[in-house]
Every structure is written in C-alpha cells, then in structure tokens.
Motif scaffolding. Sequence first.
Motif, PDB file in Angstrom:
ATOM      1  N   UNK A  24       0.853  -1.138   0.044  1.00  0.00           N
ATOM      2  CA  UNK A  24       0.004   0.104  -0.207  1.00  0.00           C
ATOM      3  C   UNK A  24       1.217   0.918  -0.008  1.00  0.00           C
ATOM      4  N   UNK A  25       0.912   2.164  -0.539  1.00  0.00           N
ATOM      5  CA  UNK A  25       1.665   3.305  -1.079  1.00  0.00           C
ATOM      6  C   UNK A  25       0.448   4.758  -0.695  1.00  0.00           C
ATOM      7  N   UNK A  26       0.400   5.388   0.180  1.00  0.00           N
ATOM      8  CA  UNK A  26      -0.272   6.482   0.140  1.00  0.00           C
ATOM      9  C   UNK A  26       0.834   7.932   0.762  1.00  0.00           C
ATOM     10  N   UNK A  27       0.419   8.670   0.841  1.00  0.00           N
ATOM     11  CA  UNK A  27       1.056  10.433   1.275  1.00  0.00           C
ATOM     12  C   UNK A  27       1.379  10.669   2.525  1.00  0.00           C
ATOM     13  N   UNK A  28       2.116  11.697   3.159  1.00  0.00           N
ATOM     14  CA  UNK A  28       1.143  12.042   4.901  1.00  0.00           C
ATOM     15  C   UNK A  28       0.103  12.558   4.661  1.00  0.00           C
ATOM     16  N   UNK A  29      -0.729  12.181   5.705  1.00  0.00           N
ATOM     17  CA  UNK A  29      -1.865  13.000   6.420  1.00  0.00           C
ATOM     18  C   UNK A  29      -3.357  12.618   6.180  1.00  0.00           C
TER      19      UNK A  29
END
Length: 503
Positions: A24-29
């Motif tokens: 799983x890839x995501x960004x901060x916040x």
Amino acid sequence: MWSLCVLLLCVLLSLGQGRDHTEIFTRPGSSVTLHMRYQVTVDHQDTAKCDEIEWKWNNSATGFLLVKSRRCNVTKYVNKSVSNYEISEDGNLTLYNVTTESAGDYTVTVRNTIGTVLYTEDYTLHVHIPLSHVAANISCLPDGSAQASCWVDNGTNPSYSWSLDGKSLQGRSISTYSQISLPSPVSGNLTCNVTNNISDISKSIIIFCPVPLSDPLLRSSCLQNGSTEISCSVLNGTDPSFYLTVNGELLVDNYISPQRRVNHTVSLPGPWSVNCSVRNNISEKSATITDKTCPVPLSVPVVNYTCQADGSASVLCDVENGMDASYNWTVNGELIQRNNSNITLSNKEFGEKRISCSVMNPVSKKSSNETEIFCPAPVSDPVLNVSCLQNGSAVISCWVLSGTRPLFSLTVNGGLKVVNSSSSWAGLNYTESSGGPWNVSCSVRNQLRESVTGPSYHTCPAGASCLSCLEKSVMWGTVVLIVTTTPLIIASVYTVYSTKQSP
C-alpha cells in the motif's frame, strides 16, 4: 484530502498457502484502510460466536500490538507511531492522518474461539512524500551540443525520464536529480518527467543551441580605383556577428548577417592590417591579414622624346600617378616588347616615326596617344673649295656630305658674306669678284651639330691661265654632283621603305 483507499496500490504476493501480502502506497496526512479478504464477526449477541482478531504493526526496529478483539470485546493499544486508528465491524483497520512513522508492516490474524488460526494476511504500508515542483536547466556548450539537468526539491524515490519532441532519451539519474547530454545540432521541445508511487510531474522547455562557428575566411581584392574590398565569411555557424578592424580602427561593429558574410571597401593607402572577428552565443573565431598593399591606379601616359647628337631619339613614357607599372611600346604599328619606361630609337633610318606606349598594373591599364617623332641627322664636317675664274674672280663652294636641313654661313676676310643659307643640295656657291687674296672659312649647323672649316687663304690673279681653273671646275663640279645626288638617293630609298612599312 484524500478519501479512504483512493491512493491504494495493492500488489498481491503469495507468501504461502492461505496467506496474502499487500503493498500500500500513500502520502502523509491521508487515511488508509487495510482491507481483509476474509469475513469475520466481531460483534454478535452470542459472544462465543465472535472471532478473535489481532492487528500487529512492526517496522525494522520494533513491533507493536495495535488491536485485539476477543469475545466481541475490542482492545486498542496506542503508541506514538500509530496512534490514530480504528477497527470496523468487519475487522478492517483504518489509519487516520498517517505520517512517515506510520509506515511499516501490518499483520492481521483471525482465530476461532478455540484459538485455531483461520486467516492471516500481511500488509506493507509506504508513506511517501509527493514530488514538489520540478526544475530544469539547459546549457549550450561551445561545440554546439547541450547538457540538461532536472531535479525536484522534495519527494520520495523520484524516477526521471527524458524525451525530445516525444522521442524517449536516455539520461543519467540519481535520487536527487538527472542529467542528459544532447549532440549538436540541438533544437526542439525537451521534457523531463519525474514520478514516484504517488505523484507524477513534468517540465518542458523549448531548447535551441546555435551551431558553432567555422574558421572565418578573410579575403581582400584590389579595385581599379585604388581602394580595397574586404570580404569575411564563415561556412557554418548560427547568427554570426562580424567585427572588422583595419589598422586598429573598428569599421564594422556587431554586424549580424543571415548570409554569414560581410563586405567592406577600404580607401586607405597601404600598407594596412585587417582583423575579422566572428562571434555567436557559444563561440568566437578570428582571422588576420597583415601588410596588405594595393597598387595606385595609373594615369594616362604621355610620350616625350629628346633627339641625341647622333640623331637617335631617347623616348620616355611618362606616368604622373600610379605604381608597379609595366610598359609596352608600339613604333610605326609594330609592337616592341620592352618593359621599360624609356627606349632609344637609333638613327639608322632618319625621318618621322609614329610611337605610342601602354602601361598596366594589377588595377588599371592605360594607353597614350600616338606621337610623331622626328630627329634630324647631324651635319658632317663642311667641305670648302675656291675656284679661280679668268677675270680674276673666284667661286667659293661649301657643302656637307650628310645632315638634315643644314644652314651655311660663309666668312671672307672676316666679313660674313652668306648668313644661314640653306640649300636643297646641302651646299652653297658664292662668287668673290675682287682679285684676292681671300681668307675664307665656312660653317654649317643644324639642330644637332655645328662644324666650321679652318681658315683658307686663296688668290686668283687676273688673266691667269684657265687650264687649271677648268681642271678644278670639272673636278669640283663632279664632286658637287655626287654630293648633291647622294642625299636625293637616300631620301628616295627612305620614302619607298616608309611606304612599305605603313599599314
């Protein structure tokens, strides 16, 4: 704000029988839900029917139990790395406002009420910083090639790619930036594209690098008016600017020529030196000519001549202006190959001559008008004779064997008897009536020469025998006839020869 699961990229990897693994890839916040592929029960009236669920988190340094559900009772364990989360009724784990510290491996284990493992799944959460604004820089090199750089200030694991007018190019990349070299000629739309697992940005720049200049070709040509035309050109190069300096003075300044050429006329007297400098955005070349001199154009020549004492003519081809002249002569229509400004015409053939000269140098050619030249023959020494008559008088004769237009003067006893007398037969006769004695002298002259006989003393007594007089008269008469006839024969021959030579 990213909604749940919008940025999830799931790659299923088999870890063994009955076990899954999800990336799983995501960004901060952002918020992320870890979905199970197994239906569980965590809320039931009969607590004995609720499945037992455990969610664990660990990174490379430590591990931690996040959630434990048993007999429908859910217990949450909070730490500073993973603190904001919840478990749904179907057992899925949702993380809120994730940070880079939230990244790591998550594992869910499902058991029945008697502790038998029913399902296990692993998750790897990557929290990546999105890419910031992309920047690019392009430099044109002196050889016409180009070097480009591309970078982003922030972003996790950026990946770079290049294209020119849509055609892919291979660059050299590291984690923070990428470089690419482009061979000459360089022009078009250059694009740098940067991506990571959560973002994709690009930068496009219109690029044009000028072609470097070839060595300039510097030439000079002498013109007929004495000035000099200077030409400076280059075979290759983009937007060349020309600078032309003559004898240290800048005459052409920053002249831009689409034809890659500049022409300039110089009227300065030589010698002089010229420098041509050619420049564009990436290169500069120059060429020099030193000590250049162009001949001064020649003026129209004039023929002048002087008759010498021997009857020859010294002829001069006079040029008032000009330099480095070469000469040609034409005498009576015949070309004489003598590269001199003066020639001498001998007295072998007395009479008029038609003569002209021509002059030339590298920038001009001029011819004189035709000039008629006449030099008289010098007079020979005079011959004096005195013949006595029966009455006591005397016939005095004076003549020359050769000479043009002789003038005679006769002196008897110190008195001039004949002054400047001319004769068609080149002589004179004078009769002295008194009986003598006589002191006689004769002089003859023309344009070239004058000659005088020595004094001669003569007497003729009255009644003297005429025999000697007759003998002398016959003898001197014969001489006079020969002297008179000879010039006429010479003149006739010359006239015939001149007629044959005339065009």
